[in-house]
Write a protein that holds these residues in place. Structure first.
Motif, mmCIF file in Angstrom:
data_model
loop_
_atom_site.group_PDB
_atom_site.id
_atom_site.type_symbol
_atom_site.label_atom_id
_atom_site.label_comp_id
_atom_site.label_asym_id
_atom_site.label_seq_id
_atom_site.Cartn_x
_atom_site.Cartn_y
_atom_site.Cartn_z
ATOM 1 N N THR A 1 5.126 6.592 1.874
ATOM 2 C CA THR A 1 4.999 6.260 0.448
ATOM 3 C C THR A 1 6.067 5.237 0.063
ATOM 4 O O THR A 1 5.793 4.264 -0.635
ATOM 5 N N ARG B 1 5.327 1.457 -1.307
ATOM 6 C CA ARG B 1 5.774 1.022 -2.645
ATOM 7 C C ARG B 1 6.582 -0.263 -2.565
ATOM 8 O O ARG B 1 6.377 -1.181 -3.357
ATOM 9 N N LYS C 1 -3.413 6.559 -1.622
ATOM 10 C CA LYS C 1 -2.927 7.102 -2.908
ATOM 11 C C LYS C 1 -1.925 6.159 -3.605
ATOM 12 O O LYS C 1 -2.100 5.854 -4.787
ATOM 13 N N PRO C 2 -0.896 5.664 -2.896
ATOM 14 C CA PRO C 2 0.002 4.705 -3.570
ATOM 15 C C PRO C 2 -0.725 3.441 -4.045
ATOM 16 O O PRO C 2 -0.364 2.887 -5.080
ATOM 17 N N GLU D 1 -2.209 4.379 -7.262
ATOM 18 C CA GLU D 1 -1.158 4.479 -8.292
ATOM 19 C C GLU D 1 -0.679 3.101 -8.746
ATOM 20 O O GLU D 1 -0.394 2.881 -9.913
ATOM 21 N N MET D 2 -0.611 2.164 -7.803
ATOM 22 C CA MET D 2 -0.091 0.831 -8.157
ATOM 23 C C MET D 2 -1.166 -0.084 -8.746
ATOM 24 O O MET D 2 -0.873 -0.908 -9.594
ATOM 25 N N GLU E 1 -8.124 2.660 -9.011
ATOM 26 C CA GLU E 1 -9.194 3.155 -8.130
ATOM 27 C C GLU E 1 -10.004 2.039 -7.492
ATOM 28 O O GLU E 1 -10.386 2.115 -6.334
#
Ligand code: PGA
Length: 250
Positions: free
Chosen positions: A143, A147, A192-193, A196-197, A200
């Protein structure tokens, strides 16, 4: 639907003339496998001769690293523009660069910015070491790598990025990661990250590869996983076995 993607990372193998011989061996047998995006990531010195060999071929060509500055007094380094004269791709953040050449998450990000802004397509690598894996730090490590790698990378550039999950302990060891486990890690620590960033929609088109001891005999196990779109192949990319892997993806 995401187009399957198989890249060969030739690492520090093959002189220019040996590279031409390998391309001439592989290329005719890969020619009809057009449902798969295929890329050869060759040593810098082989970029020019291999580009000439691939002129009429859909097979892509890439390098294995790039410097973040456009030009200047950086002895021994290669810029994105230099790669772009011959190829379309570059691998960034491979664990061998991180381990042996002091690559950090921050320099991975700088290289990503430079490569994407110049118009290169990027294969960015993330993955945990054996020690991190044993300490159950896989999620936290990947993760973080994700990021920082994508920090300040614009959504509009994501179409030019492919991510490779390469557990360091699986690279060149013959100890491939279990395919279901790899799928789970890709889903929860890579996709997933991205959600989040970027949301979808961004993740729907994002291709994520598995890398680490992929062989002709195990490739299919990865390609049937819903979150794995292909492979980054090291050792087996230097052999006719690479054709078997691409066939499994097709
Ligand atoms: P391997 O290497 O297929 O030889 O394990 C993969 C890689 O380093 O990208």
């Amino acid at each position: 639907m995401r187009k399957p993607f198989v890249a060969g990372n030739w690492k520090m193998h093959k002189t220019a003339s040996e590279a031409i011989a390998l391309v001439d061996e592989l290329q005719p047998k890969l020619a009809d496998l057009t449902s798969v995006e295929i890329v050869f990531c060759v040593p810098f010195t082989a970029l020019c001769p291999v580009a000439n060999r691939l002129k009429a071929s859909p097979i892509g060509l890439g390098a294995q690293n790039v410097h973040w500055e456009n030009q200047g007094a950086f002895t021994g380094e290669i810029s994105a523009a230099m790669i772009l004269e011959f190829g379309q791709y570059v691998i960034i953040g491979h664990s061998e660069r991180r381990t042996y050449f002091c690559e950090t998450d921050e320099t991975v990000n700088k290289r990503m910015q430079a490569a994407l802004n110049a118009g290169l397509h990027v294969i960015v690598c993330v993955g945990e070491t054996l020690e991190e894996n044993e300490k159950s730090q896989t999620e936290e490590v990947i993760t973080r790598q994700m990021r920082i790698a994508f920090n300040d990378i614009d959504l509009s550039l994501l179409k030019d990025v492919v991510i490779a999950y390469e557990p360091v302990w699986a690279i060149g060891t013959g100890l491939a990661c279990d395919a279901q486990k790899a799928n789970e890690i890709i889903k929860y620590t890579i996709r997933k990250p991205i959600i989040e960033m970027y949301g979808e929609e961004a993740v729907r088109d994002m291709r994520v590869l598995y890398g680490g001891s992929v062989k002709g005999s195990n490739a299919k196990e990865y390609f049937v996983q819903p979150d794995i779109d292909g492979a980054l192949v090291g050792g087996a990319a230097l052999k006719p076995e690479f054709i078997e892997i691409v066939r499994a993806a097709a």
